[in-house]
Design a protein around this motif. Structure first.
Motif, PDB file in Angstrom:
ATOM      1  N   ALA A  68      79.509 -96.778  10.978  1.00  5.23           N
ATOM      2  CA  ALA A  68      79.836 -98.104  10.453  1.00  5.23           C
ATOM      3  C   ALA A  68      80.805 -98.827  11.382  1.00  5.23           C
ATOM      4  N   ALA A  69      81.633 -98.079  12.075  1.00  6.38           N
ATOM      5  CA  ALA A  69      82.508 -98.665  13.095  1.00  6.38           C
ATOM      6  C   ALA A  69      81.777 -98.638  14.433  1.00  6.38           C
ATOM      7  N   ALA A  70      81.736 -99.757  15.092  1.00  2.00           N
ATOM      8  CA  ALA A  70      81.079 -99.821  16.403  1.00  2.00           C
ATOM      9  C   ALA A  70      81.979 -99.260  17.491  1.00  2.00           C
ATOM     10  N   SER A  71      83.290 -99.368  17.277  1.00  4.05           N
ATOM     11  CA  SER A  71      84.238 -98.882  18.277  1.00  4.05           C
ATOM     12  C   SER A  71      85.616 -98.792  17.626  1.00  4.05           C
ATOM     13  N   TRP A  72      86.581 -98.289  18.381  1.00  7.93           N
ATOM     14  CA  TRP A  72      87.950 -98.191  17.870  1.00  7.93           C
ATOM     15  C   TRP A  72      88.922 -98.127  19.031  1.00  7.93           C
ATOM     16  N   ASP A  73      90.164 -98.459  18.727  1.00  7.34           N
ATOM     17  CA  ASP A  73      91.259 -98.340  19.692  1.00  7.34           C
ATOM     18  C   ASP A  73      92.261 -97.345  19.131  1.00  7.34           C
ATOM     19  N   ILE A  74      92.808 -96.526  20.005  1.00 12.90           N
ATOM     20  CA  ILE A  74      93.854 -95.580  19.620  1.00 12.90           C
ATOM     21  C   ILE A  74      95.151 -96.048  20.266  1.00 12.90           C
ATOM     22  N   LEU A  75      96.140 -96.358  19.440  1.00 16.98           N
ATOM     23  CA  LEU A  75      97.354 -97.011  19.906  1.00 16.98           C
ATOM     24  C   LEU A  75      98.584 -96.188  19.528  1.00 16.98           C
ATOM     25  N   GLU A  76      99.710 -96.581  20.108  1.00 15.95           N
ATOM     26  CA  GLU A  76     101.030 -96.012  19.762  1.00 15.95           C
ATOM     27  C   GLU A  76     101.002 -94.487  19.774  1.00 15.95           C
ATOM     28  N   ASP A  77     100.532 -93.942  20.894  1.00 12.40           N
ATOM     29  CA  ASP A  77     100.518 -92.488  21.111  1.00 12.40           C
ATOM     30  C   ASP A  77      99.757 -91.734  20.021  1.00 12.40           C
ATOM     31  N   ASP A 149      87.794-108.890   7.923  1.00 17.99           N
ATOM     32  CA  ASP A 149      86.588-108.285   7.342  1.00 17.99           C
ATOM     33  C   ASP A 149      86.003-107.195   8.236  1.00 17.99           C
ATOM     34  N   THR A 150      86.284-107.244   9.519  1.00 13.92           N
ATOM     35  CA  THR A 150      85.667-106.283  10.442  1.00 13.92           C
ATOM     36  C   THR A 150      86.684-105.414  11.179  1.00 13.92           C
ATOM     37  N   GLU A 151      87.951-105.475  10.812  1.00 11.77           N
ATOM     38  CA  GLU A 151      88.951-104.674  11.514  1.00 11.77           C
ATOM     39  C   GLU A 151      89.805-103.900  10.503  1.00 11.77           C
ATOM     40  N   LEU A 152      89.804-102.591  10.655  1.00 13.65           N
ATOM     41  CA  LEU A 152      90.542-101.695   9.753  1.00 13.65           C
ATOM     42  C   LEU A 152      91.620-100.981  10.558  1.00 13.65           C
ATOM     43  N   GLU A 153      92.841-101.050  10.060  1.00 14.18           N
ATOM     44  CA  GLU A 153      93.946-100.377  10.746  1.00 14.18           C
ATOM     45  C   GLU A 153      94.392 -99.164   9.934  1.00 14.18           C
ATOM     46  N   VAL A 154      94.546 -98.046  10.630  1.00  9.85           N
ATOM     47  CA  VAL A 154      95.013 -96.815  10.004  1.00  9.85           C
ATOM     48  C   VAL A 154      96.305 -96.412  10.696  1.00  9.85           C
ATOM     49  N   ARG A 155      97.360 -96.267   9.932  1.00 10.56           N
ATOM     50  CA  ARG A 155      98.652 -95.839  10.477  1.00 10.56           C
ATOM     51  C   ARG A 155      98.932 -94.408  10.021  1.00 10.56           C
ATOM     52  N   LEU A 156      99.268 -93.553  10.976  1.00  5.69           N
ATOM     53  CA  LEU A 156      99.469 -92.133  10.722  1.00  5.69           C
ATOM     54  C   LEU A 156     100.935 -91.769  10.870  1.00  5.69           C
ATOM     55  N   ARG A 157     101.342 -90.777  10.115  1.00  8.90           N
ATOM     56  CA  ARG A 157     102.737 -90.346  10.216  1.00  8.90           C
ATOM     57  C   ARG A 157     102.955 -89.397  11.387  1.00  8.90           C
ATOM     58  N   ARG A 158     101.867 -89.029  12.047  1.00 11.49           N
ATOM     59  CA  ARG A 158     101.944 -88.156  13.206  1.00 11.49           C
ATOM     60  C   ARG A 158     100.614 -88.284  13.961  1.00 11.49           C
ATOM     61  N   PRO A 159     100.559 -87.963  15.232  1.00 15.07           N
ATOM     62  CA  PRO A 159      99.252 -87.942  15.913  1.00 15.07           C
ATOM     63  C   PRO A 159      98.324 -86.949  15.214  1.00 15.07           C
ATOM     64  N   THR A 160      97.092 -87.348  15.005  1.00 13.00           N
ATOM     65  CA  THR A 160      96.125 -86.508  14.279  1.00 13.00           C
ATOM     66  C   THR A 160      94.857 -86.422  15.115  1.00 13.00           C
ATOM     67  N   PRO A 161      94.747 -85.390  15.947  1.00 12.58           N
ATOM     68  CA  PRO A 161      93.632 -85.318  16.894  1.00 12.58           C
ATOM     69  C   PRO A 161      92.257 -85.293  16.230  1.00 12.58           C
ATOM     70  N   TYR A 162      92.182 -84.895  14.967  1.00 12.58           N
ATOM     71  CA  TYR A 162      90.882 -84.739  14.311  1.00 12.58           C
ATOM     72  C   TYR A 162      90.562 -85.897  13.365  1.00 12.58           C
ATOM     73  N   LEU A 163      91.300 -87.024  13.468  1.00 10.38           N
ATOM     74  CA  LEU A 163      91.052 -88.127  12.529  1.00 10.38           C
ATOM     75  C   LEU A 163      89.609 -88.631  12.613  1.00 10.38           C
ATOM     76  N   LEU A 164      89.066 -88.740  13.817  1.00 11.49           N
ATOM     77  CA  LEU A 164      87.701 -89.271  13.946  1.00 11.49           C
ATOM     78  C   LEU A 164      86.675 -88.334  13.320  1.00 11.49           C
ATOM     79  N   ALA A 165      86.989 -87.045  13.254  1.00  8.02           N
ATOM     80  CA  ALA A 165      86.091 -86.105  12.564  1.00  8.02           C
ATOM     81  C   ALA A 165      86.209 -86.286  11.047  1.00  8.02           C
TER      82      ALA A 165
END
Length: 516
Positions: A68-77, A149-165
């Motif tokens: 459903a997401a065509a792409s994503w950016d990984i920011l802030e470490d 409508d087309t941009e979703l932001e997810v903020r994590l309390r720590r880097p989570t290498p498996y978020l995309l899974a």
């Protein structure tokens, strides 16, 4: 029973057409639910992955790729992800799929009133734990929001290498707030349900079958197979007979049938990221005493299990399965009957004397009906204790586990995402899937630390320590074996690529023309 099912199954048997557009599959049970926020089992998952698109999905090698997401950016470490949704994506009723649909679904999963067992899946989000526990009342403070409508932001309390899974998994699928609020608990019935995946739910005759038709509004090309019919066939030998007579296109083999099909051209076998265990409710005697738990574990000769099950299972004393970082066959308690008897005597039951009446409870399946009597005999032979067996229907069994887990019960765990966190997080104190009553603060700390550690060697060391607590020191479970999938797949099906998580996206399958 076989005749009845054969007469009532729809569709053509093999050879009647070379232009088929339907696939017929078996479900071992009626899906307990098709609500992604409440689903916990692999039966529901098999249906839901074909009805919904998550932000990502797995490719053939279990790498997360755009859905459903065509792409994503990984920011802030690695602490912020911004997903860019496909503007052309539509629900089955024609409405656009919006970032707000994901925000709503994720916050619904975490809301205390939903009581989702999988809420802990999103605990890496900022303020997710606090919101799920009820400590935080304001959902706007949780680390997921629609920027547009087309941009979703997810903020994590720590880097989570498996978020995309994680975003491949059913509990993170988008949901429509207006539909759920309008229809309440029956929103998953065909006349109400809207989905965003390649198929839509057209029929659900409970305890009999579900029919999924192609979604004409799906953003990608239409699936070559236009219709999926899932039949509820609880008896595996019945499913095998239906396969043999051309009424099913794939089937899991029951253990007794595996040897005779190994040389069949349609036989498929592959290792599974799935662990099989017996769990203790450590709050109930006699298993509140760790010596009794260890005695039960050390009284089992697990090397006998592959002979009994015949499917290529791998006996194990540890929990993280082979093929994953963290796998360590040197951890755990092996077969040692003399030590087991000594521990049982120290706990007050010398020679099994005065041991209370205990039931080993499990759900009915050919595999479980072989494993349970074997364990019963091992405990009798090596500990002189009498255990009675109690096999139950799956939905009833799940309900019992959720409300009042028995002292001794069977469960398994298949990977939701291919990372050791998925197996170890299961037994943290906050996990809704931890039915043992066991809680260990040091274990939780190690799992938390390992989840954010990027160095594989350090991560391995952390999981070794955690597995020592789980499988050797406290032992709330007895790991028994990791599974192998043995199945038959019709040779006219194209595109089937077995994977260690048994995820089948039917949209990737097609039929070979019989005249090729």
């Amino acid at each position: 029973m076989i005749c009845f099912l054969a007469l009532t199954l729809s569709g053509c048997a093999q050879g009647e057409s070379d232009l088929r557009s339907e696939i017929r599959l078996a479900l071992a049970n009626e899906p307990p639910t098709l609500d992604p926020s409440l689903a916990t089992d692999n039966v529901s998952h098999r249906v839901l992955v074909n009805l919904f698109d998550g932000l990502t999905e797995f490719d053939a090698d279990l790498n997360p790729v755009p859905a459903a997401a065509a792409s994503w950016d990984i920011l802030e470490d690695g602490r912020v992800y911004r997903f860019h949704l496909r503007p052309e994506a539509r629900w089955t009723d024609g409405q656009p799929v919006k970032a707000g649909d994901f925000e709503y679904a994720w916050k619904r999963l975490l809301a205390p009133e939903t009581a989702s067992e999988y809420a802990y899946f999103l605990y890496d989000l900022v303020n997710a734990v606090e919101y799920n526990s009820g400590e935080l009342k304001d959902p706007s403070a949780v680390g997921v929001r629609a920027l547009s409508d087309t941009e979703l932001e997810v903020r994590l309390r720590r880097p989570t290498p498996y978020l995309l899974a994680i975003t491949t998994y059913m509990v993170t699928f988008p949901l429509r707030k207006d539909v759920i609020e309008r229809f309440g608990e029956v929103w998953t019935e065909p006349e109400h349900m809207v989905t965003n995946g390649p198929y839509r739910l057209e029929e659900w005759r409970h305890e009999y079958r579900l029919v999924l038709g192609g979604n004409p509004r799906y953003w990608a090309k239409r699936a070559p197979i236009e219709k999926i019919t899932f039949y509820v066939v609880e008896v595996e030998t019945t499913a095998l007979n239906l396969y043999e007579t051309g009424y099913l296109d794939m089937v899991k083999l029951p253990p007794d049938a595996i040897p005779s099909y190994r040389t069949n051209d349609e036989f498929v076998s592959f290792p599974f990221l799935r662990g099989y265990y017996y769990g203790f409710n450590i709050k109930k005697p006699p298993f509140s005493d760790v010596r009794v738990r260890k005695a039960f574990a050390m009284a089992i000769d697990k090397t006998k299990l592959p002979e009994i099950l015949k499917g290529g299972e791998s006996p194990t004393n540890s929990w993280i399965p082979k093929g994953m970082l963290g796998y360590n066959p040197g951890i755990g308690l092996g077969f040692n009957p003399s030590k087991a008897q000594k521990l049982l005597a120290e706990a007050g039951y010398p020679g099994g004397e005065r041991f209370p009446k205990i039931r080993a409870v499990f759900n009915t399946s050919p595999e479980n009906l072989l494993v349970a009597p074997f364990l019963q005999s091992q405990w009798k032979k090596h500990l002189n204790v009498d255990i009675t067996l109690d096999n139950q229907e799956w939905k009833f069994y799940l309900s019992q586990l959720n409300t009042d887990p028995p002292p001794l019960f069977r469960l398994g765990w298949g990977a939701d995402y291919p990372d050791p966190d998925n197996f170890m997080n299961l037994f943290t104190a906050r996990s809704g899937n931890n039915k043992t009553g066991w809680a260990n603060a040091e274990f939780d700390r190690l799992i938390e630390q390992a989840a954010q550690e990027l160095d594989p060697s350090i991560r391995m060391e952390l999981y070794n320590k955690a597995q020592n607590l789980l499988c050797q020191q406290d032992l709330p479970i007895i790991p028994l074996f990791t599974s192998t999938m043995n199945m038959l797949v019709k040779d006219y099906l194209r595109g089937f690529l077995p994977n260690a998580m048994d995820v089948t996206y039917v949209k990737n399958l097609s039929y070979r023309r019989l005249r090729e």
